[in-house]
Design a protein around this motif. Structure first.
Motif, mmCIF file in Angstrom:
data_model
loop_
_atom_site.group_PDB
_atom_site.id
_atom_site.type_symbol
_atom_site.label_atom_id
_atom_site.label_comp_id
_atom_site.label_asym_id
_atom_site.label_seq_id
_atom_site.Cartn_x
_atom_site.Cartn_y
_atom_site.Cartn_z
ATOM 1 N N THR A 38 0.790 -0.894 -0.028
ATOM 2 C CA THR A 38 0.186 0.056 -0.065
ATOM 3 C C THR A 38 0.805 1.417 0.130
ATOM 4 O O THR A 38 1.821 1.200 0.635
ATOM 5 C CB THR A 38 -0.849 -0.243 1.043
ATOM 6 N N PRO A 39 0.115 2.460 -0.521
ATOM 7 C CA PRO A 39 1.031 3.599 -0.558
ATOM 8 C C PRO A 39 1.013 4.181 0.762
ATOM 9 O O PRO A 39 0.249 3.556 1.747
ATOM 10 C CB PRO A 39 0.416 4.538 -1.364
ATOM 11 N N GLU A 40 2.213 5.106 1.330
ATOM 12 C CA GLU A 40 2.099 5.687 2.344
ATOM 13 C C GLU A 40 0.888 6.312 2.809
ATOM 14 O O GLU A 40 0.433 7.070 1.779
ATOM 15 C CB GLU A 40 3.351 6.647 2.552
ATOM 16 N N GLY A 41 0.166 6.119 3.848
ATOM 17 C CA GLY A 41 -0.970 6.914 4.287
ATOM 18 C C GLY A 41 -2.260 6.151 4.119
ATOM 19 O O GLY A 41 -3.203 6.764 4.371
ATOM 20 N N ALA A 42 -2.185 5.192 3.285
ATOM 21 C CA ALA A 42 -3.239 4.297 2.915
ATOM 22 C C ALA A 42 -3.977 3.685 4.156
ATOM 23 O O ALA A 42 -3.395 3.530 5.484
ATOM 24 C CB ALA A 42 -3.058 3.032 1.963
ATOM 25 N N MET A 43 -5.353 3.709 4.102
ATOM 26 C CA MET A 43 -5.896 3.288 5.300
ATOM 27 C C MET A 43 -6.597 1.853 5.332
ATOM 28 O O MET A 43 -6.993 1.206 6.124
ATOM 29 C CB MET A 43 -7.120 4.017 5.861
ATOM 30 N N VAL A 44 -6.462 1.112 4.077
ATOM 31 C CA VAL A 44 -6.997 -0.078 3.745
ATOM 32 C C VAL A 44 -6.029 -0.857 2.829
ATOM 33 O O VAL A 44 -5.347 -0.466 2.063
ATOM 34 C CB VAL A 44 -8.506 -0.140 2.905
ATOM 35 N N ALA A 45 -6.204 -2.150 2.922
ATOM 36 C CA ALA A 45 -5.743 -3.128 2.246
ATOM 37 C C ALA A 45 -6.672 -4.522 2.025
ATOM 38 O O ALA A 45 -7.320 -4.560 2.668
ATOM 39 C CB ALA A 45 -4.074 -3.603 2.904
ATOM 40 N N PRO A 119 1.979 1.048 6.712
ATOM 41 C CA PRO A 119 1.976 0.585 5.229
ATOM 42 C C PRO A 119 1.987 -0.924 5.385
ATOM 43 O O PRO A 119 3.075 -1.667 6.003
ATOM 44 C CB PRO A 119 2.956 1.578 4.622
ATOM 45 N N MET A 147 2.665 -3.033 -5.131
ATOM 46 C CA MET A 147 1.474 -2.395 -5.500
ATOM 47 C C MET A 147 1.138 -2.715 -6.899
ATOM 48 O O MET A 147 1.916 -2.731 -7.871
ATOM 49 C CB MET A 147 1.664 -0.669 -5.672
#
Length: 156
Positions: A38-45, A119, A147
């Motif tokens: 996930t990119p930095e700051g993402a809140m979901v995966a 992340p 990603m």
């Protein structure tokens, strides 16, 4: 010659474990859990895997956890009558038919990791659990692809 054969056998054994991650819970076989970075700051995966039921009765995936997430749910993506992609939690879980299998894959059923604590990074696997109605709880480890990476190389 014997040392070369032993070295090749050892190399195959260690490489094979990286490619084919399998876990068991009762009659349920969990084949290659994986996620994407996930990119930095993402809140979901999202997490993906294949569930194979070797039993004579259906079972149900009722919940999941992931050490990277504050909350984890079992979800389904579908296209509604208007052609719009929707995602919803499966409140009653996901049935795995007797003698059958269910693939959790992009654009379909998946594990949703929400409120990420950090992340998800390529090459850094993370642990989680899957809980089944009949087969109980099993600890699994999710491999992490790049990603946008696909699951074609996971055999799932």
């Amino acid at each position: 010659m014997g040392l070369a054969v032993f070295t090749l056998a050892l190399l195959f054994a260690t490489t094979h474990s990286l490619v084919a991650q399998e876990f068991k819970a009762g009659d349920i076989e969990i084949v290659h859990p994986w996620s994407r970075a996930t990119p930095e700051g993402a809140m979901v995966a999202a997490g993906y895997l294949t569930l194979k039921n070797h039993g004579n009765s259906p079972d149900r995936l009722v919940s999941a956890t992931g050490e990277v997430a504050g909350m984890t749910q079992v979800h389904e993506m579908a296209v509604d009558a208007n052609g719009i992609m929707t995602m919803k939690q499966l409140a009653d879980g996901l049935e795995i038919p007797a003698g059958g299998e269910v693939a959790l894959k992009p654009g379909s059923f998946h594990i949703m990791f929400m409120d990420l604590k950090q992340p998800v990074k390529q090459g850094q696997p993370f642990k989680g659990t899957l809980t089944f109605e009949k087969s109980g709880t099993v600890e699994v480890e999710y491999a992490v692809d790049a990603m946008g990476g696909g699951h074609d190389d996971h055999g799932g």
